[in-house]
Design a protein around this motif. Sequence first.
Motif, mmCIF file in Angstrom:
data_model
loop_
_atom_site.group_PDB
_atom_site.id
_atom_site.type_symbol
_atom_site.label_atom_id
_atom_site.label_comp_id
_atom_site.label_asym_id
_atom_site.label_seq_id
_atom_site.Cartn_x
_atom_site.Cartn_y
_atom_site.Cartn_z
ATOM 1 N N UNK A 1 5.751 4.706 -55.592
ATOM 2 C CA UNK A 1 5.995 5.432 -56.840
ATOM 3 C C UNK A 1 7.322 4.982 -57.462
ATOM 4 N N UNK A 2 8.338 4.826 -56.629
ATOM 5 C CA UNK A 2 9.650 4.416 -57.129
ATOM 6 C C UNK A 2 9.686 2.932 -57.488
ATOM 7 N N UNK A 3 8.786 2.148 -56.872
ATOM 8 C CA UNK A 3 8.685 0.742 -57.251
ATOM 9 C C UNK A 3 8.268 0.597 -58.710
ATOM 10 N N UNK A 4 7.473 1.576 -59.187
ATOM 11 C CA UNK A 4 6.900 1.476 -60.533
ATOM 12 C C UNK A 4 7.598 2.379 -61.556
ATOM 13 N N UNK A 5 8.523 3.231 -61.107
ATOM 14 C CA UNK A 5 9.149 4.210 -62.007
ATOM 15 C C UNK A 5 10.614 3.874 -62.244
ATOM 16 N N UNK A 6 11.020 3.927 -63.515
ATOM 17 C CA UNK A 6 12.413 3.670 -63.869
ATOM 18 C C UNK A 6 13.281 4.846 -63.435
ATOM 19 N N UNK A 7 14.383 4.560 -62.764
ATOM 20 C CA UNK A 7 15.275 5.610 -62.264
ATOM 21 C C UNK A 7 15.845 6.437 -63.416
ATOM 22 N N UNK A 8 16.181 5.770 -64.533
ATOM 23 C CA UNK A 8 16.733 6.482 -65.697
ATOM 24 C C UNK A 8 15.784 7.533 -66.235
ATOM 25 N N UNK B 1 13.344 9.081 -64.529
ATOM 26 C CA UNK B 1 13.233 10.174 -63.559
ATOM 27 C C UNK B 1 14.461 11.071 -63.618
ATOM 28 N N UNK B 2 15.627 10.474 -63.825
ATOM 29 C CA UNK B 2 16.858 11.258 -63.958
ATOM 30 C C UNK B 2 16.784 12.140 -65.198
ATOM 31 N N UNK B 3 16.270 11.593 -66.285
ATOM 32 C CA UNK B 3 16.111 12.368 -67.523
ATOM 33 C C UNK B 3 15.187 13.561 -67.295
ATOM 34 N N UNK B 4 14.100 13.345 -66.563
ATOM 35 C CA UNK B 4 13.161 14.445 -66.300
ATOM 36 C C UNK B 4 13.826 15.541 -65.467
ATOM 37 N N UNK B 5 14.559 15.128 -64.435
ATOM 38 C CA UNK B 5 15.136 16.094 -63.494
ATOM 39 C C UNK B 5 16.346 16.823 -64.062
ATOM 40 N N UNK B 6 17.028 16.233 -65.035
ATOM 41 C CA UNK B 6 18.249 16.837 -65.570
ATOM 42 C C UNK B 6 18.045 17.310 -67.008
ATOM 43 N N UNK B 7 17.903 16.372 -67.937
ATOM 44 C CA UNK B 7 17.828 16.726 -69.365
ATOM 45 C C UNK B 7 16.605 17.558 -69.711
ATOM 46 N N UNK C 1 11.374 10.468 -75.985
ATOM 47 C CA UNK C 1 11.105 9.092 -75.559
ATOM 48 C C UNK C 1 12.353 8.227 -75.686
ATOM 49 N N UNK C 2 13.022 8.367 -76.820
ATOM 50 C CA UNK C 2 14.209 7.550 -77.066
ATOM 51 C C UNK C 2 15.374 7.946 -76.160
ATOM 52 N N UNK C 3 15.488 9.240 -75.848
ATOM 53 C CA UNK C 3 16.527 9.695 -74.911
ATOM 54 C C UNK C 3 16.288 9.079 -73.533
ATOM 55 N N UNK C 4 15.022 9.078 -73.094
ATOM 56 C CA UNK C 4 14.683 8.490 -71.792
ATOM 57 C C UNK C 4 14.980 6.991 -71.783
ATOM 58 N N UNK C 5 14.627 6.291 -72.878
ATOM 59 C CA UNK C 5 14.913 4.850 -72.973
ATOM 60 C C UNK C 5 16.412 4.586 -72.921
ATOM 61 N N UNK C 6 17.159 5.413 -73.627
ATOM 62 C CA UNK C 6 18.615 5.254 -73.667
ATOM 63 C C UNK C 6 19.221 5.477 -72.287
ATOM 64 N N UNK C 7 18.794 6.557 -71.610
ATOM 65 C CA UNK C 7 19.305 6.851 -70.265
ATOM 66 C C UNK C 7 18.992 5.728 -69.287
ATOM 67 N N UNK C 8 17.732 5.254 -69.345
ATOM 68 C CA UNK C 8 17.315 4.193 -68.446
ATOM 69 C C UNK C 8 18.111 2.914 -68.653
ATOM 70 N N UNK C 9 18.330 2.544 -69.928
ATOM 71 C CA UNK C 9 19.073 1.327 -70.248
ATOM 72 C C UNK C 9 20.518 1.429 -69.757
ATOM 73 N N UNK C 10 21.176 2.547 -70.088
ATOM 74 C CA UNK C 10 22.584 2.719 -69.718
ATOM 75 C C UNK C 10 22.747 2.735 -68.204
#
Length: 587
Positions: free
Chosen positions: A115-122, A124-130, A198-207
């Motif tokens: 699951x983590x091989x295919x999921x971006x950490x950023x 998942x962090x957005x889901x768990x926090x923001x 969507x854009x918040x998740x993309x931003x978090x993942x990129x940063x």
Amino acid sequence: MAQSGKAFDFKLFKRLLAFTNAYRLVFFFVAFAAVAMSILAILRPYFLQRTIDESIVPQDSNLLVYFISIMLGVLVLEVLFQFAFIFYANWLGQSVIKDLRVSLFRLMTSFKMQYYDKSAVGRLTTRAVNDIETISSIFSQGLFMILADLLKMGAIAGFMLYQSWRLSLIVFAILPVILYATRVFQRAMKVAFEEVRNQVANLNGFVQERLTGMKIVQIFAREETEYKAFEKINEKHKKAWVKTVWYNSIFFPIAEMASSVAIGLLVWFGGLNAAENGIITLGLIVAFIELAQMLFRPLRQIADKFNTLQMGMVAANRVFAILDTKSHIVNEGTVEMSQTKGAIEFKNVRFGYVENEEVINDISFSVKSGETVAIVGSTGAGKSTIINLLNRFYEINSGEILIDGVSIKKYTLNSLRSQIAVVLQDVFLFADTILNNITLNNPDITEETVRAAAHEIGVAKFIDTLPGGFSYNVKERGAMLSSGQRQLIAFLRAYVSKPGILILDEATSSVDTYSEEMIQTATEKITKGRTSIVIAHRLATIKKADKILVMDAGKIVETGTHAELLKRENGYYRNLYEVQFMTEEAI
């Protein structure tokens, strides 16, 4: 799950409400406070009307004081209920998201590595926090606020009809305009907020990725390139938010204008009637002006609260999507592995990370109790995959893996993994003290035990040289330590857990000579008397192994001791030795 553009998903909302069951008394109190506020809301205009008609117009000062006292009492009650409503609605929201976040984190810790091989950490962090934080606004600013507003509007509308149906019709004639505008606005904002998330998740993942890999960014002078990429992502994020601002800019002026038109009509019609000594009084006109504002104000605000509710629902949809993910290792084993002998057997095991692409192809081998087995082979041969399968980080496609003659699927996951210690090539350390990184906050492992173990495997001297010793904070990912020092911490972490099976992905190619010597000493100490599987990168480890498994393209192509395998003419191991290890031996 909620679909884009769908006004409201009651099934999702009902599921979210289930999390309030543990706080049912608070839930009902907040609902009661909402009802009380709606009743108190109509009392102020009512007594204001009576004050004007019965005390101000007749100039009765005693009655004026009486009515003012009543209105003051109503105001105090309204303030008290509003305080209780706001406080407990927010308290409920925070309590729900605390439970939801705990449930999500517990679930995420049980997911397969796949699951983590295919999921971006950023993401998942957005889901768990923001996203979970956004869900709290459903209760604090969405659900109960909307409920309170609707009750207040219903009470006001009923009271207006009771007082004067003529003036009520004037006000109600404007309502469809505001209701239609609210409906259109709410639908548009639902879609806009999904784009924002969507854009918040993309931003978090990129940063997060760039900050984690900042060394690579700077080594290859990619600062300007990454800056430009960030600018594009940030621009998309800005556009998503500007779209929501645009919708707000259109809606609120329309709602304000409609409210002003209604008040103007009330003054015109009511004033003419009062001037001609009709049934409409001055107090009634003033009361209706206030009632109309009280009716329209929630309508204007309710759209904004629907935005909050919708944003919370979008966030809930994303969180529940993770909660509904079926990506767990099946933990139906009932056998507790209290202390393993360490006998391992792979029987015709097949496995692939991707469907129809096997990286382990019909592998069979056995490791006796207390035996040290080295696995060698080129990159991608499947060496690390064997580690992952033995720990049940992934499920095999077919075949069977046994420990002490029992299938690993029959063991409980916790007991299985507690008996297998792994030292990986890429050592991960948390931003914490060395002691906590070794014990992983296990209360059964004392500091005295750790210190004694450090002396036994020869790493105590290195730790004592650090400021604070075992209390030294290694910072994020162990950034304050060298790769060799991190490796030594990982050895000690594995050693104090007293495993029956030890797996070493030996990584000494990038460490200094001093650290390598300590690692070799630690390896000898830690493998003594226990079953060990070593992915070997150094000739010294391979020579001392009881057995060597040679892997190529997911298969075991040769098995034997170092001496036995060297005797094979044109053998895979002999060729590997001549290319990779002979130079090392000469040195």
